[in-house]
Design a protein around this motif. Structure first.
Motif, PDB file in Angstrom:
ATOM      1  N   MET A 150       0.803  -1.226   0.000  1.00  0.00           N
ATOM      2  CA  MET A 150       0.000   0.000   0.000  1.00  0.00           C
ATOM      3  C   MET A 150       0.837   1.278   0.000  1.00  0.00           C
ATOM      4  O   MET A 150       0.530   2.235  -0.696  1.00  0.00           O
ATOM      5  CB  MET A 150      -0.943   0.016   1.210  1.00  0.00           C
ATOM      6  N   ALA A 151       1.902   1.300   0.802  1.00  0.00           N
ATOM      7  CA  ALA A 151       2.675   2.534   0.966  1.00  0.00           C
ATOM      8  C   ALA A 151       4.030   2.483   0.259  1.00  0.00           C
ATOM      9  O   ALA A 151       4.846   3.389   0.432  1.00  0.00           O
ATOM     10  CB  ALA A 151       2.886   2.816   2.454  1.00  0.00           C
ATOM     11  N   ALA A 152       4.266   1.465  -0.530  1.00  0.00           N
ATOM     12  CA  ALA A 152       5.575   1.304  -1.160  1.00  0.00           C
ATOM     13  C   ALA A 152       5.720   2.230  -2.366  1.00  0.00           C
ATOM     14  O   ALA A 152       4.771   2.437  -3.122  1.00  0.00           O
ATOM     15  CB  ALA A 152       5.760  -0.141  -1.607  1.00  0.00           C
ATOM     16  N   PRO A 153       6.891   2.819  -2.572  1.00  0.00           N
ATOM     17  CA  PRO A 153       7.128   3.614  -3.790  1.00  0.00           C
ATOM     18  C   PRO A 153       7.185   2.698  -5.006  1.00  0.00           C
ATOM     19  O   PRO A 153       7.334   1.483  -4.881  1.00  0.00           O
ATOM     20  CB  PRO A 153       8.488   4.263  -3.527  1.00  0.00           C
ATOM     21  N   THR A 154       7.058   3.278  -6.179  1.00  0.00           N
ATOM     22  CA  THR A 154       7.184   2.493  -7.401  1.00  0.00           C
ATOM     23  C   THR A 154       8.635   2.057  -7.589  1.00  0.00           C
ATOM     24  O   THR A 154       9.561   2.626  -6.981  1.00  0.00           O
ATOM     25  CB  THR A 154       6.739   3.312  -8.616  1.00  0.00           C
ATOM     26  N   ARG A 155       8.842   1.061  -8.408  1.00  0.00           N
ATOM     27  CA  ARG A 155      10.201   0.597  -8.716  1.00  0.00           C
ATOM     28  C   ARG A 155      10.834   1.510  -9.772  1.00  0.00           C
ATOM     29  O   ARG A 155      10.146   2.119 -10.588  1.00  0.00           O
ATOM     30  CB  ARG A 155      10.157  -0.827  -9.263  1.00  0.00           C
ATOM     31  N   ILE A 156      12.149   1.565  -9.759  1.00  0.00           N
ATOM     32  CA  ILE A 156      12.851   2.351 -10.762  1.00  0.00           C
ATOM     33  C   ILE A 156      12.709   1.685 -12.128  1.00  0.00           C
ATOM     34  O   ILE A 156      12.479   0.478 -12.236  1.00  0.00           O
ATOM     35  CB  ILE A 156      14.344   2.501 -10.416  1.00  0.00           C
ATOM     36  N   LYS A 157      12.806   2.477 -13.188  1.00  0.00           N
ATOM     37  CA  LYS A 157      12.770   1.932 -14.531  1.00  0.00           C
ATOM     38  C   LYS A 157      13.964   0.998 -14.724  1.00  0.00           C
ATOM     39  O   LYS A 157      15.096   1.336 -14.371  1.00  0.00           O
ATOM     40  CB  LYS A 157      12.821   3.068 -15.553  1.00  0.00           C
ATOM     41  N   GLY A 158      13.711  -0.160 -15.239  1.00  0.00           N
ATOM     42  CA  GLY A 158      14.783  -1.125 -15.437  1.00  0.00           C
ATOM     43  C   GLY A 158      15.088  -1.954 -14.210  1.00  0.00           C
ATOM     44  O   GLY A 158      16.152  -2.599 -14.151  1.00  0.00           O
ATOM     45  N   ALA A 159      14.192  -1.961 -13.210  1.00  0.00           N
ATOM     46  CA  ALA A 159      14.396  -2.787 -12.010  1.00  0.00           C
ATOM     47  C   ALA A 159      14.549  -4.254 -12.406  1.00  0.00           C
ATOM     48  O   ALA A 159      14.055  -4.693 -13.454  1.00  0.00           O
ATOM     49  CB  ALA A 159      13.214  -2.620 -11.069  1.00  0.00           C
ATOM     50  N   ARG A 160      15.242  -4.997 -11.572  1.00  0.00           N
ATOM     51  CA  ARG A 160      15.429  -6.417 -11.833  1.00  0.00           C
ATOM     52  C   ARG A 160      14.070  -7.105 -12.008  1.00  0.00           C
ATOM     53  O   ARG A 160      13.096  -6.750 -11.346  1.00  0.00           O
ATOM     54  CB  ARG A 160      16.193  -7.089 -10.689  1.00  0.00           C
ATOM     55  N   GLU A 161      14.038  -8.084 -12.871  1.00  0.00           N
ATOM     56  CA  GLU A 161      12.775  -8.757 -13.190  1.00  0.00           C
ATOM     57  C   GLU A 161      12.068  -9.249 -11.936  1.00  0.00           C
ATOM     58  O   GLU A 161      10.846  -9.135 -11.809  1.00  0.00           O
ATOM     59  CB  GLU A 161      13.040  -9.924 -14.137  1.00  0.00           C
ATOM     60  N   GLU A 162      12.812  -9.787 -10.991  1.00  0.00           N
ATOM     61  CA  GLU A 162      12.204 -10.348  -9.784  1.00  0.00           C
ATOM     62  C   GLU A 162      11.548  -9.288  -8.904  1.00  0.00           C
ATOM     63  O   GLU A 162      10.776  -9.628  -7.999  1.00  0.00           O
ATOM     64  CB  GLU A 162      13.266 -11.096  -8.967  1.00  0.00           C
ATOM     65  N   LEU A 163      11.817  -7.999  -9.149  1.00  0.00           N
ATOM     66  CA  LEU A 163      11.270  -6.929  -8.332  1.00  0.00           C
ATOM     67  C   LEU A 163      10.163  -6.142  -9.038  1.00  0.00           C
ATOM     68  O   LEU A 163       9.545  -5.275  -8.429  1.00  0.00           O
ATOM     69  CB  LEU A 163      12.385  -5.956  -7.929  1.00  0.00           C
TER      70      LEU A 163
END
Length: 207
Positions: A150-163
């Motif tokens: 719910m409160a997590a930021p988005t992942r960076i562009k190009g994040a590892r596939e598992e994330l």
């Protein structure tokens, strides 16, 4: 010493259908899908009544393996793929096995979608791909933890596939994908200009 590990893996099985079981003629399989769709009035009615784009035999036919010999061969191949995936998952099946519960045809026209869903009461689900024209939608898989972030930021562009929160798995005719049935997935809009996206999906249960 700092340690960072990946836990609670979500496995995705991908292979060529031809790696196991009898040889499947993809052109014959495609022709069989269209032939069944044309004759299946109950399936056509269900699709119309439920706003399903294109055609699916999910709610109408349960005997594809009996109806066309090529589907019997397809099921023999899928049984071996599912057995290989179950081995990788290290399931303790005891004195029972994973057996085909249902199998159905999907014909998705240009502009058609299949909304996000899971397959309750099954163990392993999957799809084998029959026709994937240019622009056909990839399968979209959702991180099963997403609803708890719910409160997590988005992942960076190009994040590892598992994330990544979503994975888009592009496929070709003759590919088979398998996943555990609790994994939420969908088919985004089919952007092919003219041709249908054709696949055969299935569930396996433990009994």
């Amino acid at each position: 010493m700092t340690q960072i590990r990946s836990l609670f893996a979500t496995r995705l099985y991908r292979a060529q259908l031809s790696e196991h079981g009898p040889a499947i003629d993809n052109d014959e399989l495609e022709a069989s899908c269209y032939s069944i769709a044309e004759d299946d009035e109950a399936g056509q009615e269900w699709c119309e009544n439920n706003g399903y784009p294109g055609y699916t035999s999910y709610a109408s036919l349960t005997d594809l393996g009996w109806r066309f010999p090529i589907f019997a061969d397809l099921i023999k191949a899928l049984d071996q793929h599912v057995a290989a995936f179950a081995k990788d998952l290290e399931f303790d099946l005891g004195d029972k096995g994973l057996v085909l519960e249902d199998i159905w045809i999907n014909i998705l026209p240009p502009g058609g979608t299949h909304s996000s869903h899971i397959h309750p009461h099954s163990v392993i689900s999957g799809t084998t791909y029959v026709a994937m024209p240019e622009g056909a939608a990839a399968l979209k898989l959702e991180d099963p933890r997403l609803q708890m972030m719910m409160a997590a930021p988005t992942r960076i562009k190009g994040a590892r596939e598992e994330l990544r929160p979503f994975i888009y798995e592009a496929t070709q005719p003759g590919d088979v994908l398998l996943w555990e049935s609790w994994l939420r997935h969908e088919v985004p809009m089919n952007m092919a200009e003219e041709d249908n996206r054709i696949s055969v999906s299935f569930n396996y249960k433990w009994e």
